[in-house]
Structures are given as C-alpha cells and as structure tokens.
Write a protein that holds these residues in place. Structure first.
Motif, PDB file in Angstrom:
ATOM      1  N   THR A  63     -54.355  13.672  35.160  1.00  0.00           N
ATOM      2  CA  THR A  63     -53.279  14.556  35.627  1.00  0.00           C
ATOM      3  C   THR A  63     -52.658  14.045  36.916  1.00  0.00           C
ATOM      4  OG1 THR A  63     -54.296  16.472  34.598  1.00  0.00           O
ATOM      5  CG2 THR A  63     -52.699  16.906  36.342  1.00  0.00           C
ATOM      6  N   LYS A  64     -51.357  13.771  36.836  1.00  0.00           N
ATOM      7  CA  LYS A  64     -50.634  13.370  38.045  1.00  0.00           C
ATOM      8  C   LYS A  64     -49.699  14.478  38.518  1.00  0.00           C
ATOM      9  CE  LYS A  64     -50.967   8.436  37.095  1.00  0.00           C
ATOM     10  NZ  LYS A  64     -50.240   7.172  36.881  1.00  0.00           N
ATOM     11  N   SER A  65     -49.260  15.325  37.597  1.00  0.00           N
ATOM     12  CA  SER A  65     -48.462  16.498  37.961  1.00  0.00           C
ATOM     13  C   SER A  65     -48.898  17.681  37.101  1.00  0.00           C
ATOM     14  CB  SER A  65     -46.974  16.308  37.668  1.00  0.00           C
ATOM     15  OG  SER A  65     -46.436  15.292  38.413  1.00  0.00           O
ATOM     16  N   THR A  66     -48.735  18.872  37.658  1.00  0.00           N
ATOM     17  CA  THR A  66     -49.014  20.081  36.881  1.00  0.00           C
ATOM     18  C   THR A  66     -47.811  21.001  36.960  1.00  0.00           C
ATOM     19  OG1 THR A  66     -51.391  19.919  37.258  1.00  0.00           O
ATOM     20  CG2 THR A  66     -50.537  22.108  36.702  1.00  0.00           C
ATOM     21  N   LEU A  67     -47.470  21.562  35.813  1.00  0.00           N
ATOM     22  CA  LEU A  67     -46.401  22.560  35.761  1.00  0.00           C
ATOM     23  C   LEU A  67     -47.034  23.897  35.371  1.00  0.00           C
ATOM     24  CD1 LEU A  67     -43.390  23.523  35.555  1.00  0.00           C
ATOM     25  CD2 LEU A  67     -43.443  22.740  33.172  1.00  0.00           C
ATOM     26  N   ILE A  68     -46.767  24.921  36.179  1.00  0.00           N
ATOM     27  CA  ILE A  68     -47.260  26.265  35.861  1.00  0.00           C
ATOM     28  C   ILE A  68     -46.048  27.175  35.686  1.00  0.00           C
ATOM     29  CG2 ILE A  68     -48.684  28.219  36.655  1.00  0.00           C
ATOM     30  CD1 ILE A  68     -50.221  26.248  38.433  1.00  0.00           C
ATOM     31  N   ILE A  69     -46.004  27.907  34.581  1.00  0.00           N
ATOM     32  CA  ILE A  69     -44.879  28.831  34.361  1.00  0.00           C
ATOM     33  C   ILE A  69     -45.447  30.238  34.183  1.00  0.00           C
ATOM     34  CG2 ILE A  69     -42.757  29.262  33.059  1.00  0.00           C
ATOM     35  CD1 ILE A  69     -43.060  26.498  31.795  1.00  0.00           C
ATOM     36  N   THR A  70     -45.012  31.160  35.037  1.00  0.00           N
ATOM     37  CA  THR A  70     -45.493  32.541  34.948  1.00  0.00           C
ATOM     38  C   THR A  70     -44.334  33.491  34.645  1.00  0.00           C
ATOM     39  OG1 THR A  70     -45.221  32.735  37.340  1.00  0.00           O
ATOM     40  CG2 THR A  70     -47.412  32.231  36.568  1.00  0.00           C
TER      41      THR A  70
END
Ligand SMILES: [Zn+2]
Length: 379
Positions: A63-70
């Motif tokens: 993992t180099k980036s994480t996207l979180i959508i709430t």
C-alpha cells in the motif's frame, strides 16, 4: 431522463441502500480477491437493526496510498453519498485504481439512525460532525454566540407553519441578520454547541458509540499507508447542483500543499477563509488523531449544494427547514399533514428528487475521480 443509468445508484431508504451496497460483494471479489465486507452495529433503544457497513479493498502488493470514502455522517444526506459510493465501486474502482499499490475503504452510512428516520442527527440529537472532539474537555466548551440565537433557532412549541409566529419567520430571520450579521450567526450556530441537547447543531455531552469502532476500523486499515485521502460526502450546503470542496485546515502546511496538489484546478473552501466558519469536532480532527504523525492525511468533504444556501434567501430557507424539522421532532406537529409537508421539504433539502440533480452528482464526481485519483496514485 428517468431511465438514465446514473439514477440506478440512488435508493430512497436506508434498507434499500444498504442492500444495494452489500450486493456489490461478488463483483468486488472478482476484481480484488482480498475484498472483505463487514459491519458495525449501532446500539439503539429504538431499533435493533442499525449498522454501518463497509468494504475493505486492500492493495494486492504494497500500500502506497489509501482512499477512504464515507457517507451519511448526517443521516438524511446519505442517499446521495451512498449513490456516489456505489458508482465508485461499480465503475471507478476497477478502472481508476491501481490495485497493486492502492487500498480502498468504503464506509456506508456512518449515522444509520439518521438515514433510516430521515434526520440529520443521531438518535441522541447529536450532529456527528461536531462530536469527534480531540478530548472530552471539548464537551465543556461553551459556545458564547449560541445563546444569542437560541430562541430564534429553537422555538419550543409544536410546529404549525400557518401560525402567526411561524409566518413571521422571514422577518425574524432578517431582524437577526441585521442585529448580528450573517458571519456571526453562521459562527454561532454552525460551529456546534454542547449545552442545549434539543437545540440544532448539538454536538453531544459525550462521544457517540460509533466513534470507537469506526476509529479502530480506519486506524487498522490505514495506519501503514504513507498517504491517505479521506472523502466524506455531504449534501445541502452551497449552490444547487454544484460540488463544493471543504477541507479541514490542516495542522501541517505540507498537508495543505498535498491537498492543493491533488485538487489542483478546483476551488477549495479553506475554513480559514474569511467568509467561512470554523467547526469543532469534525471527523478530520479525529482522523488526524488516530493515524500516525508521519502519515500524509488529506481530508476532504465533498458537499453537493441543493438550496443555494450561499445566497441570503437560500440561507434563510435552509435554516428554516433545519429549525422546523428539529422543532417538529421535539415538540410535535400541529397535525399529520403538517408533519408530511415538513418531512418532504426536509428530504428535498438533503436528498433532492430531481433526476437532473442526481445525474449531475454522479457525473461531476466521476470527472473529479478521473482528475484526482491519478494524482493520488503517482508512485
Ligand atoms: Zn452534512
């Protein structure tokens, strides 16, 4: 227009939206065999079936980036947020995400009570986005401006829109504006308050039960990621049909720089801008607290405007609907018809039925994903 493919992402109820979300599992497992589905149960004295559902889509290599959508922080706003999430999982995830290096966490309906019962707040009348305070001391903090607008914001009688006092709303609103000025009213109300449990913008007297499990979920999923983009989806504030970007003012200037890099070309409404207001206890504050210091955090609220609240009349109309819904909930309605009219107006403010508005929400967001995701994933 009624059969436009984007419209299929919108569901009218919490239950339908949740099923639509859960049903994506087989398709997601096909794309990413590491996909996991889960839920957090919200304790409630009124309802035994309130859950926050999520998909964990870990990267396949590193993992180099994480996207979180709430979605659904303000329950009644969830239908649009969930539509954006389903569109993301159905079309964007497989085409715009680098599966080897990017992890994605999608969390459906953070405030399930509000979604199910058409309220912005939780079962405890709490505006969740004022409840994520850094520490419990925050609940003692007194909002000095709030008592000045308390009576205007919180009429303590059953709602009767044709009563003499209700008809005077516009005059009362204009008078309050003349007396205090719009920025002071915005600051006094929108900032949040912790001392009037039945008032609007109440942030609670303690943390809401979801805070801990939600924090654990986000921390465990993202703590090893060098970079995290958190997209929290809202509706109701700002110009109708327009997607606004509200970041939280970051503690570190370099986070601001990353935000500006990723959202280059879009207007970003920084909270420190003069015409804007500051809030206490928003989700971003909490995410900064639970993720490691070295992690680059880019929190961004996607806000889809509905009632032109940037104009004075639009702001007054928005305020009126917020006040009346809260008034009706706590002190009752003159009659059943009054309740139906109010509920419909409140829903229209946060979940417009207009297909054009809905199609634009999905279209605009697809375009934003296509612009920002390559920047987030520049490895
Ligand atoms: Zn909201």
């Amino acid at each position: 227009m009624q059969d436009h493919p984007h419209l299929r992402y919108f569901h009218e109820t919490y239950q339908a939206s949740r099923s639509g979300f859960r049903n994506l599992l087989p398709k997601l497992q096909e794309i990413n065999p590491r996909t996991k589905i889960g839920f957090i149960t919200i304790p409630s004295s009124l309802d035994t079936d309130l859950t926050i559902d999520y998909f964990q889509l870990p990267s396949l290599k590193k993992t180099k980036s994480t996207l979180i959508i709430t979605s659904g922080m303000h329950g009644v706003e969830c239908a649009a947020g969930a539509a954006v999430q389903r569109n993301f999982l159905s079309e964007i995830y497989s085409s715009q995400i680098n599966l080897d290096y990017t992890s994605v966490l999608v969390i459906h309906s953070i405030n399930p009570f509000g979604f199910k019962y058409n309220r912005r707040v939780t079962e405890n009348n709490v505006d969740l986005n004022r409840n994520f305070l850094k520490n419990r001391k925050g609940f003692q903090r007194f909002n000095e401006g709030y008592p000045k607008v308390f009576e205007f914001l919180n009429p303590k009688v059953s709602l009767h829109s044709k009563s003499f006092s209700s008809r005077l709303f516009l005059m009362k609103a204009l008078w309050t504006i003349i007396k205090m000025g719009i920025p002071a009213i915005k600051q006094a109300s929108l900032q949040g308050q912790y001392h009037y449990p039945e008032g609007i913008y109440f942030g609670g007297t303690n943390y809401e039960p979801l805070r801990k499990p939600l924090g654990k979920l986000i921390r465990n999923f993202a703590k090893k990621s060098p970079r995290v983009l958190l997209v929290d989806i809202h509706t109701g504030y700002g110009e109708r049909g327009k997607l606004h970007f509200f970041p939280s003012d970051p503690k570190k200037p370099r986070f601001k720089k990353y935000t500006e890099e990723i959202f280059e070309g879009y207007k970003i409404d920084w909270a420190s801008d003069e015409e804007f207001f500051t809030v206490t206890g928003d989700l971003c504050t909490y995410v900064y607290k639970i993720l490691p210091k070295k992690c680059e955090i880019i929190p961004m609220v996607f806000e889809y405007g509905t009632l032109n609240s940037q104009s004075t009349l639009g702001a007054i109309e928005s305020m009126k609907r917020l006040i009346r819904e809260n008034q009706g909930y706590h002190y009752g309605y003159k009659n059943h018809e009054e309740r139906l009219i109010m509920t419909a107006k409140f829903l229209e403010m946060f979940h417009p039925s207009d297909p054009e508005w809905r199609i634009k929400v999905i279209e605009d967001t697809i375009n934003v994903w296509k612009k920002i995701l390559p920047r987030l994933q520049k490895y």
